[in-house]
Design a protein around this motif. Structure first.
Motif, PDB file in Angstrom:
ATOM      1  N   ASP A   1       0.810  -1.222   0.000  1.00 44.03           N
ATOM      2  CA  ASP A   1       0.000   0.000   0.000  1.00 44.03           C
ATOM      3  C   ASP A   1       0.848   1.279   0.000  1.00 44.03           C
ATOM      4  OD1 ASP A   1      -2.378  -1.455   0.141  1.00 44.03           O
ATOM      5  OD2 ASP A   1      -2.529  -1.313   2.329  1.00 44.03           O
TER       6      ASP A   1
ATOM      7  N   ILE B   1       3.210   2.119  -1.852  1.00 46.65           N
ATOM      8  CA  ILE B   1       3.890   2.455  -3.102  1.00 46.65           C
ATOM      9  C   ILE B   1       3.094   3.272  -4.126  1.00 46.65           C
ATOM     10  CG2 ILE B   1       5.125   1.453  -5.077  1.00 46.65           C
ATOM     11  CD1 ILE B   1       6.519   1.176  -2.338  1.00 46.65           C
ATOM     12  N   PRO B   2       1.847   2.925  -4.450  1.00 49.29           N
ATOM     13  CA  PRO B   2       1.263   3.499  -5.681  1.00 49.29           C
ATOM     14  C   PRO B   2       0.882   4.969  -5.600  1.00 49.29           C
ATOM     15  CG  PRO B   2       0.071   1.518  -4.995  1.00 49.29           C
ATOM     16  CD  PRO B   2       0.940   1.928  -3.860  1.00 49.29           C
ATOM     17  N   GLN B   3       1.025   5.607  -6.727  1.00 48.72           N
ATOM     18  CA  GLN B   3       0.535   6.971  -6.934  1.00 48.72           C
ATOM     19  C   GLN B   3      -0.584   6.875  -7.968  1.00 48.72           C
ATOM     20  OE1 GLN B   3       3.309   9.731  -8.762  1.00 48.72           O
ATOM     21  NE2 GLN B   3       2.217  11.475  -7.919  1.00 48.72           N
ATOM     22  N   SER B   4      -1.803   7.193  -7.562  1.00 48.21           N
ATOM     23  CA  SER B   4      -2.943   6.942  -8.445  1.00 48.21           C
ATOM     24  C   SER B   4      -3.327   8.136  -9.311  1.00 48.21           C
ATOM     25  CB  SER B   4      -4.149   6.499  -7.616  1.00 48.21           C
ATOM     26  OG  SER B   4      -4.352   7.382  -6.544  1.00 48.21           O
TER      27      SER B   4
ATOM     28  N   LYS C   1       4.339   6.269   1.176  1.00 50.52           N
ATOM     29  CA  LYS C   1       5.791   6.294   1.369  1.00 50.52           C
ATOM     30  C   LYS C   1       6.372   7.680   1.127  1.00 50.52           C
ATOM     31  CE  LYS C   1       9.870   4.031  -0.515  1.00 50.52           C
ATOM     32  NZ  LYS C   1      10.247   3.028  -1.526  1.00 50.52           N
TER      33      LYS C   1
ATOM     34  N   HIS D   1       6.146  10.781 -11.032  1.00 52.75           N
ATOM     35  CA  HIS D   1       6.988   9.592 -10.866  1.00 52.75           C
ATOM     36  C   HIS D   1       7.178   9.189  -9.409  1.00 52.75           C
ATOM     37  CE1 HIS D   1       9.067  10.125 -15.051  1.00 52.75           C
ATOM     38  NE2 HIS D   1       7.850   9.633 -15.138  1.00 52.75           N
TER      39      HIS D   1
ATOM     40  N   GLY E   1       5.421   7.442  -7.573  1.00 61.81           N
ATOM     41  CA  GLY E   1       5.006   6.079  -7.288  1.00 61.81           C
ATOM     42  C   GLY E   1       5.979   5.032  -7.797  1.00 61.81           C
ATOM     43  N   LEU E   2       7.089   5.471  -8.390  1.00 62.77           N
ATOM     44  CA  LEU E   2       8.040   4.511  -8.964  1.00 62.77           C
ATOM     45  C   LEU E   2       9.227   4.259  -8.055  1.00 62.77           C
ATOM     46  CD1 LEU E   2       8.054   5.878 -12.621  1.00 62.77           C
ATOM     47  CD2 LEU E   2       6.494   4.246 -11.542  1.00 62.77           C
TER      48      LEU E   2
ATOM     49  N   THR F   1      -6.699   6.021  -4.280  1.00 66.66           N
ATOM     50  CA  THR F   1      -6.044   4.831  -4.844  1.00 66.66           C
ATOM     51  C   THR F   1      -6.913   3.590  -4.647  1.00 66.66           C
ATOM     52  OG1 THR F   1      -3.867   5.771  -4.400  1.00 66.66           O
ATOM     53  CG2 THR F   1      -3.980   3.381  -4.737  1.00 66.66           C
ATOM     54  N   PHE F   2      -7.367   3.385  -3.423  1.00 66.17           N
ATOM     55  CA  PHE F   2      -8.190   2.203  -3.139  1.00 66.17           C
ATOM     56  C   PHE F   2      -9.477   2.199  -3.967  1.00 66.17           C
ATOM     57  CE2 PHE F   2      -6.705   0.772   1.369  1.00 66.17           C
ATOM     58  CZ  PHE F   2      -5.469   0.466   0.840  1.00 66.17           C
TER      59      PHE F   2
ATOM     60  N   LEU G   1      -9.918   2.921  -6.910  1.00 60.80           N
ATOM     61  CA  LEU G   1      -9.695   2.448  -8.278  1.00 60.80           C
ATOM     62  C   LEU G   1      -9.401   0.952  -8.330  1.00 60.80           C
ATOM     63  CD1 LEU G   1      -7.619   5.501  -9.473  1.00 60.80           C
ATOM     64  CD2 LEU G   1      -9.916   4.894 -10.232  1.00 60.80           C
ATOM     65  N   ASN G   2      -9.378   0.337  -7.177  1.00 60.91           N
ATOM     66  CA  ASN G   2      -9.173  -1.103  -7.104  1.00 60.91           C
ATOM     67  C   ASN G   2     -10.547  -1.776  -7.128  1.00 60.91           C
ATOM     68  OD1 ASN G   2      -8.726  -3.768  -6.328  1.00 60.91           O
ATOM     69  ND2 ASN G   2      -6.992  -3.218  -5.024  1.00 60.91           N
TER      70      ASN G   2
END
Lengths: 381, 381, 381, 381
Positions: free
Chosen positions: C25, C27-30, C38, C86, C88-89, C146-147, C149-150
């Protein structure tokens, strides 16, 4: 016919196409791919000045030294040029001035051809004639696209290049074998048709007739635009991104199909030959029909057995160089070769193609989503 | 002067502006924000037909029932309209037909004003006059933008609305206090100036003069476009995304500054009044200078103490409704209120603003990146 | 409470928020506007290192000299930084390494505060605390986005910041008069609240309650999203370009309204307080209701008369500098001022706002289309 | 080796590739074309569940019925799926859960293969194995792309798939003649290699060696990226729109060339084999060198005469169907055929291609601008 007469006839043909244009019609550019009439008539003139007069007449005085910038299309080696999407903003020089430019260049070409009969000159004049003939067809297709965006649906002329009916039927069968591809006769052809070479064809059947409006309406009403299984992946993305549900220029109002033509908004006749179809639509239709599109080689070999010349016919061949294809030195080398990527080959000719401009070896090419040309479908299996 | 005379004078002014136009010049649209001359002269006429003639004349017969669609600008309540970016494609009806349309509407308005002197009618005619005056200025700024993209830099007229020099100097000081804002005089104003209300101002100083070209060149040569610390975050993004290094229309060739004007390409005179500056550039310049831009209220209160009318002057006020602002019923209600978001207020007037069209309470508004209007900078501290 | 305790509590609060996070959880940037957990926990640490430790500790050795680049948000004066989209990378350094970074900086700040009690240090630590509190709320809103979009609708916690019901009713009436705006008490505030100044208010009425889900459903079912007359022009464009038919996170399935919350997909309770509404939607709702949104000044003055703190409340005030607003020297000066363009002010606080982080003079700001914050509507007339 | 062993080996290979991954590394998606490791390991498992287990096991209970949506890649006939650009947001289910999913499916496949030896099952398992092998290579290339955007240049492993040197030299000459194209041996191949057919080749020469970094540096330093005459028109647009001046992953600092590799930032060795080159760059290089790229047929026929397997080799053949190519019924039919538009064929294999996954008839395909694969150049004339 002498070269000079060919030249003068072609120039006259262009001007005759403009007969029904109002002064305002010369100006607008309705899309990046569609140039204004004014630009077409100036650019074709620029071609003769730039490629011939500057080269063959020692102290040639250009008509206007800004035109070299303004009316260059895509020749990198001839220097900077106006951005393509700005062609519709050039209200000055005036249309009248462009016609003076045409007359000025015509005068010099006429004199030049009287006093110089070198092969090199002749070859370039013929190239210029063919170039102008290509722009004659573009002038018509671009104008139609512009007019179609005008909510009053202007009528341009009685003749709309589209009211032909299909009369052929049946299939031609071609045997397997080695065939020779490319321009083999006397007379002009473009560099992309040169370099005769052999190919091997597996046996195939190709339709004698082009698909009609009525046949395509069946595809539409069968949900053809809504089912991804008939479409290439790129085609399906194109359909969805642009929300495409029917061919360009079609309207469906009160249960009736109409389309915009250069004679105005008209009912669609089911036995007319389908036009203004993208490669994606052509491919989806063929798949739905359990057939496929021909390759350009299959088309070329079979073309002596069927009638063609009503629509540009999509092939499932990418526009790529023939073996041993050579790019010419200088600006002329930018005519064809650099476009050999992400375009599909069309063969034949359309009703809007200039007289004496078609050959069965002619390789026309456009991106797969192109709709504004007079394009049609010939099935193969 | 009677309403009728005001009406006729305004209509004549528009047509006089068109005197130097070629027929081709009427057509192109060079950006979504810049409409063709033809559209301006038709749309202003449409406004009178749609808002007045259809309402006040029982059996009024429209000149052409397609024009309601073609020449609507942004009035949702009046139905569908042509997409904004397609205004430059309407070659037909012809320019001549548009002038007939103008004459037709003028005839009816003239008669109507002779036989009907209701207040409601008068108010709408005056609104239409002011609307047309706004389009007169837009016609000039849009034309300049189109011409600027023509590599031959056409000359439109001797008068270019920009060759005024600055002669004022010094600062005006305003005391703290409660001030009344809004249109208080007799005569026309737009709905966004109405609803008198009081505001409290802290003391401030405001410059009597507008910033000159020479002063702005100092900013440029000091690296003003390369240092983010002078810029708002959105402004800095705009500079970088568009690779902006100098004001619109400027060219820097062989160490000399030139700019495109409606008289052609000219040298920049350092004592001329800076024009064609975005809010972002105005704000960055003020920051670099250790000053700021005035609010629209500071401007309105101080405006009796300095000369104005040369440039539209950017304020650091967002375009928002005054307290008690009311949106009118019907289509007229779409004139102003719905644009009150993400636009900045400009006060004053420019040399291209129509006679009798300026007031110190006038609220002009454009997005912060706008450059093609005749805009300038007045410093505050 | 000592500054040190405040510091440590704030740091602990952040880490407590992360308790329910899986390692994935972090990590992602939505979206460009929504940073990964992070990044939030690293960037808030970077702020203390960059603004304080590097300045106050003579031979401070940074934890990792690459972090200055990786975890800078938007401070131009502190050099280059990773492109925003970037964030989220950055899988490495690991989450564990970031927690070590936090501990390392916490150790130094703890020691520094023991041995240095200068006002300048204290002010910067308090700024850092408030900065981290802002990121605590962003961590929650970004995670929710983010959540959402899951497709499996993850449940993050029982507490979802949204299940409060409205209990107030009625209107507060405020008299006309001169009022003082800005932070007047002891204690911390941001620079954009400073510079006390007087304003004049015309009389108005403001609602004691926030709009509920049930009330907004009436707007939706009345066709509110389909009628341009309720919308600002920019809002209507936003609705059409994004095909918006209901608020963010809503689903309409089988005649029932549900929305995604941090506790998973839930039924919408009609008496709950509406959340996740853009300014455009808030403005359209108010217009439909025959009311309007308050200005930030009206809100600030009336706020002692009603309960607030459940939702960030949109005002119809653009985010602009107060009179005499001054941008601080150095990197800290980039905190607020440069964002004063094309953003709207929100007042109050939400259920997700950190304890001790709200004031009635607090000026939050977001673009008008912002939906992912916990935003609501308070009507005014 | 039994099918079961092949299956288990392939599955193990995938998991071994993940050995150096941190848990965070599994998550990010750095571009629409580059999927997260987690998605690769789940999607390959989904393929076996969807195409095989659901079909061959009567009452098969799916591991999680949401996975059908979440881990579908592009199969329209299998229903809706998550938007491609959102693959990096799926933090839940956890990585651990995905490994359980793999084990669950492995268990069922293992049992199924023990009790069912139908040809249809075997064919589908082999297809699934080859599918997973394709994703093994993608996992590596996608990871490299993600890591390359991390400013700390992470080191993934000692082995970086790129440190091979060229040792061959000279040219192979092929005679004109009829050749047979397509997969002729026993064993698996994709449907796009099937349908043996004959073609005719004109004589040609093809290089035994691949172009090296040193040779390509000559092109760069000779101004290759600045001269349109070496580029296809679409390639030149790509260079200009993206401001491309050197290959992907290259850095030029202080006069030295470095590139990012999976072992970190390294010096470029001039005798190494060039990698990560787009078709456009390959074509421009070949033109600059006075050569051309081979067609896929020239490559296939000559491939028995040179070494290959170090880089995917661009051909100047568009990815089109072979004569008599047939699209399979059902979802499997979407594997290849629908992508036959606007992509170029690559032949051979790279150092990152899975063992036992390469054939000289293998047709790989990517758009002409693709750079993130391990691609190289073989010259022809």
């Amino acid at each position: 016919m002498t070269i000079l007469n060919q030249y003068l006839n072609t120039r006259q043909d262009t001007e005759q196409l403009c007969e029904n244009l109002t002064l305002e019609d010369y100006i607008p550019q309705s899309a990046e791919f569609a140039s204004p009439p004014k630009w077409h008539i100036a650019h074709t003139t620029w071609f003769f000045e730039e490629m011939i007069l500057k080269k063959f007449i020692a102290d040639y005085k250009v008509f206007n030294n800004q035109f070299s910038f303004v009316f260059n299309s895509y020749y990198n080696s001839l220097g900077e040029r106006i951005e393509r999407q700005h062609r519709g903003l050039i209200t000055r020089p005036s249309v009248q001035e462009i016609f003076k430019y045409r007359a000025y260049v015509d005068g010099y070409i006429t004199n030049l051809l009287k006093f110089n009969n070198s092969e090199e000159l002749e070859a370039l004049v013929i190239l210029g004639i063919n170039h102008e003939q290509q722009h004659q067809e573009l002038l018509i297709t671009d104008l139609k696209y512009t007019f179609s965006l005008n909510p009053i649906y202007p009528k341009f002329s009685e003749h709309n290049y589209i009211n032909d009916k299909n009369s052929d039927s049946g299939w031609v069968s071609i045997d397997e074998g080695i065939y020779t591809i490319g321009h083999q006769k006397e007379g002009f052809c473009f560099d992309n048709e040169l370099q005769l070479h052999r190919i091997f064809l597996e046996p195939y059947h190709i339709s004698k007739k082009l698909v009609t409006y009525g046949e395509f309406i069946e595809f539409v009403t069968d949900g053809g635009y809504k089912n991804p299984k008939y479409w290439l992946d790129a085609g399906w993305s194109w359909v969805q991104a642009n929300n495409i549900t029917q061919p360009l220029y079609w309207k469906h109002t009160q249960g009736k199909w109409q389309h915009y033509t250069l004679s105005g908004l008209e009912s669609i006749h089911t036995d007319g030959i389908l036009s203004h179809i993208s490669f994606y639509e052509a491919h989806a239709y063929a798949t739905w029909k359990g057939c496929r599109l021909p390759t350009e080689f299959e088309w070329e070999i079979a073309s002596t057995y069927f009638n063609w010349g009503q629509r540009w016919e999509w092939t499932y061949s990418a526009y790529l160089p023939y073996p041993k294809f050579k790019i010419s030195e200088g600006a002329v080398g930018e005519y064809n070769g650099k476009f050999m990527m992400n375009q599909m080959v069309l063969r034949g000719a359309s009703k809007a193609t200039s007289k004496n401009h078609s050959r069965h070896t002619y390789r026309n090419f456009f991106p797969a989503e192109t709709q504004w040309q007079f394009t049609g479908i010939r099935l193969t299996k």
